[in-house]
Design a protein around this motif. Sequence first.
Motif, PDB file in Angstrom:
ATOM      1  N   TYR A 168      -1.436  -1.156   2.649  1.00  0.00           N
ATOM      2  CA  TYR A 168      -1.157  -2.146   1.370  1.00  0.00           C
ATOM      3  C   TYR A 168      -1.576  -0.793  -0.059  1.00  0.00           C
ATOM      4  O   TYR A 168      -0.546  -1.614  -0.586  1.00  0.00           O
ATOM      5  CB  TYR A 168      -2.145  -2.436   0.826  1.00  0.00           C
ATOM      6  CG  TYR A 168      -2.924  -3.578   1.255  1.00  0.00           C
ATOM      7  CD1 TYR A 168      -1.561  -4.207   1.455  1.00  0.00           C
ATOM      8  CD2 TYR A 168      -3.517  -3.799   2.830  1.00  0.00           C
ATOM      9  CE1 TYR A 168      -1.618  -5.594   2.346  1.00  0.00           C
ATOM     10  CE2 TYR A 168      -4.159  -5.083   3.263  1.00  0.00           C
ATOM     11  CZ  TYR A 168      -3.246  -5.723   3.034  1.00  0.00           C
ATOM     12  OH  TYR A 168      -2.932  -7.253   3.527  1.00  0.00           O
ATOM     13  N   GLU A 169      -1.847   0.401   0.032  1.00  0.00           N
ATOM     14  CA  GLU A 169      -1.773   1.432  -1.076  1.00  0.00           C
ATOM     15  C   GLU A 169      -0.163   1.703  -1.282  1.00  0.00           C
ATOM     16  O   GLU A 169       0.440   1.840  -2.342  1.00  0.00           O
ATOM     17  CB  GLU A 169      -2.318   2.793  -1.014  1.00  0.00           C
ATOM     18  CG  GLU A 169      -3.990   2.376  -0.679  1.00  0.00           C
ATOM     19  CD  GLU A 169      -4.978   3.486  -0.424  1.00  0.00           C
ATOM     20  OE1 GLU A 169      -4.429   4.695   0.456  1.00  0.00           O
ATOM     21  OE2 GLU A 169      -5.934   3.378  -0.710  1.00  0.00           O
ATOM     22  N   LYS A 170       0.724   1.781  -0.240  1.00  0.00           N
ATOM     23  CA  LYS A 170       2.193   2.477  -0.360  1.00  0.00           C
ATOM     24  C   LYS A 170       2.928   1.425  -1.014  1.00  0.00           C
ATOM     25  O   LYS A 170       3.892   1.362  -1.849  1.00  0.00           O
ATOM     26  CB  LYS A 170       2.758   2.690   1.043  1.00  0.00           C
ATOM     27  CG  LYS A 170       2.040   4.089   1.636  1.00  0.00           C
ATOM     28  CD  LYS A 170       3.178   3.303   3.188  1.00  0.00           C
ATOM     29  CE  LYS A 170       2.506   4.708   4.331  1.00  0.00           C
ATOM     30  NZ  LYS A 170       3.523   4.741   5.044  1.00  0.00           N
ATOM     31  N   ALA A 171       2.534  -0.309  -0.604  1.00  0.00           N
ATOM     32  CA  ALA A 171       3.517  -1.456  -1.013  1.00  0.00           C
ATOM     33  C   ALA A 171       3.460  -1.345  -2.388  1.00  0.00           C
ATOM     34  O   ALA A 171       3.841  -1.612  -3.015  1.00  0.00           O
ATOM     35  CB  ALA A 171       2.626  -2.753  -0.460  1.00  0.00           C
ATOM     36  N   LEU A 172       1.641  -1.049  -3.200  1.00  0.00           N
ATOM     37  CA  LEU A 172       1.473  -1.131  -4.236  1.00  0.00           C
ATOM     38  C   LEU A 172       2.116   0.074  -5.487  1.00  0.00           C
ATOM     39  O   LEU A 172       2.491  -0.665  -6.038  1.00  0.00           O
ATOM     40  CB  LEU A 172       0.175  -1.096  -4.775  1.00  0.00           C
ATOM     41  CG  LEU A 172      -0.318  -1.443  -4.333  1.00  0.00           C
ATOM     42  CD1 LEU A 172      -2.204  -1.448  -4.550  1.00  0.00           C
ATOM     43  CD2 LEU A 172      -1.255  -3.018  -5.133  1.00  0.00           C
ATOM     44  N   LYS A 173       2.792   0.966  -4.550  1.00  0.00           N
ATOM     45  CA  LYS A 173       3.545   1.493  -5.368  1.00  0.00           C
ATOM     46  C   LYS A 173       4.905   1.179  -5.866  1.00  0.00           C
ATOM     47  O   LYS A 173       5.925   1.587  -6.456  1.00  0.00           O
ATOM     48  CB  LYS A 173       3.842   3.320  -4.634  1.00  0.00           C
ATOM     49  CG  LYS A 173       2.263   3.645  -4.508  1.00  0.00           C
ATOM     50  CD  LYS A 173       2.448   5.116  -4.046  1.00  0.00           C
ATOM     51  CE  LYS A 173       1.066   6.360  -3.871  1.00  0.00           C
ATOM     52  NZ  LYS A 173       1.450   6.637  -2.973  1.00  0.00           N
ATOM     53  N   LYS A 174       5.795   0.408  -4.803  1.00  0.00           N
ATOM     54  CA  LYS A 174       6.937  -0.243  -4.644  1.00  0.00           C
ATOM     55  C   LYS A 174       6.916  -1.122  -5.234  1.00  0.00           C
ATOM     56  O   LYS A 174       7.939  -2.254  -5.528  1.00  0.00           O
ATOM     57  CB  LYS A 174       7.276   0.071  -2.963  1.00  0.00           C
ATOM     58  CG  LYS A 174       7.161   0.781  -2.552  1.00  0.00           C
ATOM     59  CD  LYS A 174       7.250   0.873  -0.605  1.00  0.00           C
ATOM     60  CE  LYS A 174       7.023   2.401  -0.081  1.00  0.00           C
ATOM     61  NZ  LYS A 174       7.411   1.883   1.415  1.00  0.00           N
ATOM     62  N   ILE A 175       6.147  -2.263  -5.805  1.00  0.00           N
ATOM     63  CA  ILE A 175       6.411  -3.295  -6.011  1.00  0.00           C
ATOM     64  C   ILE A 175       6.548  -3.830  -7.551  1.00  0.00           C
ATOM     65  O   ILE A 175       5.818  -3.026  -8.441  1.00  0.00           O
ATOM     66  CB  ILE A 175       5.275  -4.373  -5.748  1.00  0.00           C
ATOM     67  CG1 ILE A 175       4.853  -4.414  -4.361  1.00  0.00           C
ATOM     68  CG2 ILE A 175       4.980  -5.961  -6.536  1.00  0.00           C
ATOM     69  CD1 ILE A 175       3.191  -5.325  -3.086  1.00  0.00           C
ATOM     70  N   SER A 176       6.657  -4.789  -7.951  1.00  0.00           N
ATOM     71  CA  SER A 176       7.445  -4.492  -9.253  1.00  0.00           C
ATOM     72  C   SER A 176       6.211  -5.176 -10.538  1.00  0.00           C
ATOM     73  O   SER A 176       5.827  -5.811  -9.327  1.00  0.00           O
ATOM     74  CB  SER A 176       8.429  -5.494  -9.347  1.00  0.00           C
ATOM     75  OG  SER A 176       8.783  -6.533 -10.844  1.00  0.00           O
ATOM     76  N   PRO A 177       5.405  -5.042 -10.985  1.00  0.00           N
ATOM     77  CA  PRO A 177       4.682  -5.370 -12.165  1.00  0.00           C
ATOM     78  C   PRO A 177       4.596  -6.905 -11.974  1.00  0.00           C
ATOM     79  O   PRO A 177       3.602  -7.953 -12.577  1.00  0.00           O
ATOM     80  CB  PRO A 177       4.880  -4.558 -12.973  1.00  0.00           C
ATOM     81  CG  PRO A 177       5.070  -3.457 -13.134  1.00  0.00           C
ATOM     82  CD  PRO A 177       6.414  -3.609 -11.736  1.00  0.00           C
ATOM     83  N   ASN A 178       6.618  -7.872 -11.666  1.00  0.00           N
ATOM     84  CA  ASN A 178       6.664  -8.679 -12.445  1.00  0.00           C
ATOM     85  C   ASN A 178       6.179  -9.492 -10.925  1.00  0.00           C
ATOM     86  O   ASN A 178       5.960 -10.943 -11.051  1.00  0.00           O
ATOM     87  CB  ASN A 178       7.993  -8.854 -12.725  1.00  0.00           C
ATOM     88  CG  ASN A 178       8.187  -8.763 -14.245  1.00  0.00           C
ATOM     89  OD1 ASN A 178       7.164  -7.778 -15.178  1.00  0.00           O
ATOM     90  ND2 ASN A 178       9.717  -8.592 -14.589  1.00  0.00           N
ATOM     91  N   ASN A 179       5.603  -9.242 -10.345  1.00  0.00           N
ATOM     92  CA  ASN A 179       5.646  -9.571  -8.802  1.00  0.00           C
ATOM     93  C   ASN A 179       3.792 -10.144  -9.238  1.00  0.00           C
ATOM     94  O   ASN A 179       2.997  -9.495  -7.720  1.00  0.00           O
ATOM     95  CB  ASN A 179       6.125  -8.901  -7.653  1.00  0.00           C
ATOM     96  CG  ASN A 179       6.353  -9.507  -6.413  1.00  0.00           C
ATOM     97  OD1 ASN A 179       5.360 -10.747  -6.055  1.00  0.00           O
ATOM     98  ND2 ASN A 179       6.953  -9.548  -5.261  1.00  0.00           N
ATOM     99  N   LYS A 180       3.541 -11.002  -9.188  1.00  0.00           N
ATOM    100  CA  LYS A 180       2.115 -10.482  -9.703  1.00  0.00           C
ATOM    101  C   LYS A 180       1.359 -11.478  -8.337  1.00  0.00           C
ATOM    102  O   LYS A 180       0.647 -11.591  -8.559  1.00  0.00           O
ATOM    103  CB  LYS A 180       2.521 -12.045 -11.546  1.00  0.00           C
ATOM    104  CG  LYS A 180       1.874 -10.946 -11.953  1.00  0.00           C
ATOM    105  CD  LYS A 180       1.853 -11.896 -13.659  1.00  0.00           C
ATOM    106  CE  LYS A 180       2.595 -11.121 -14.462  1.00  0.00           C
ATOM    107  NZ  LYS A 180       1.788 -12.304 -15.413  1.00  0.00           N
ATOM    108  N   LYS A 181       1.862 -12.540  -7.877  1.00  0.00           N
ATOM    109  CA  LYS A 181       1.039 -13.424  -6.078  1.00  0.00           C
ATOM    110  C   LYS A 181       1.111 -12.434  -5.456  1.00  0.00           C
ATOM    111  O   LYS A 181       0.354 -12.234  -4.696  1.00  0.00           O
ATOM    112  CB  LYS A 181       2.729 -14.162  -6.279  1.00  0.00           C
ATOM    113  CG  LYS A 181       1.616 -14.626  -5.019  1.00  0.00           C
ATOM    114  CD  LYS A 181       2.219 -16.534  -5.056  1.00  0.00           C
ATOM    115  CE  LYS A 181       1.288 -17.492  -4.042  1.00  0.00           C
ATOM    116  NZ  LYS A 181       0.210 -18.334  -4.966  1.00  0.00           N
TER     117      LYS A 181
END
Length: 144
Positions: free
Chosen positions: A63-76
Motif C-alpha cells: 500500500y505504501e508503494k501504491a500511495l507513491k504512484k497514485i495520482s492525487p486526483n484518484n480520490k476513491k
Amino acid sequence: MKKNKPVITIIVGFIAGLVISGVLSDVIVIANNAAGRVLSAWSVSKAEKYIAGGNFSKAKKEYEKALKKISPNNKKLLAKIKNNMALIIFSEADKEKNALKIKESLEMFSQSLDLYKELNDSESVKQVEVNMGEAQSALQELEI
C-alpha cells in the motif's frame, strides 16, 4: 542493406518530426502516467492478496508503494488505500497496546474519511466512522 536506408530515414524523420512538434514529450508523459497506474494497481492487488493471507506487514508495504504512484486526483483509490492502511496500523497497535500507533491510524482514517466525504460516498463514510470509533475506544481504554 541499401533497401533498409529509406525505412530508417523515414523512421528517423518521423521521430524528429514528433520531437520538433512536441508530441513525443506528450507521448512519453502519457506512457509514464499509464505505467504508474498499472504499477499502483499491481501493488494494491498484491496488498489485498497479502491481507487475505494474513500477512499485514507485507500488505502495508505494498500500500505504501501504491500511495507513491497514485495520482492525487484518484480520490476513491486513495481513500480506500488510506482506510486499509489505517486498519492494518490499528490492528497491530491494538495488539501491542500502542497508543501512538493508534493515533497514527486515527489520522489515516481521518484522511480517508475526508476523501470519501468529498466523493459523497455515504456508505464508505459510515464504514470509516465505525473504524474510527473502534480505534478511539481502544485509545481511550489505554489512556485510562
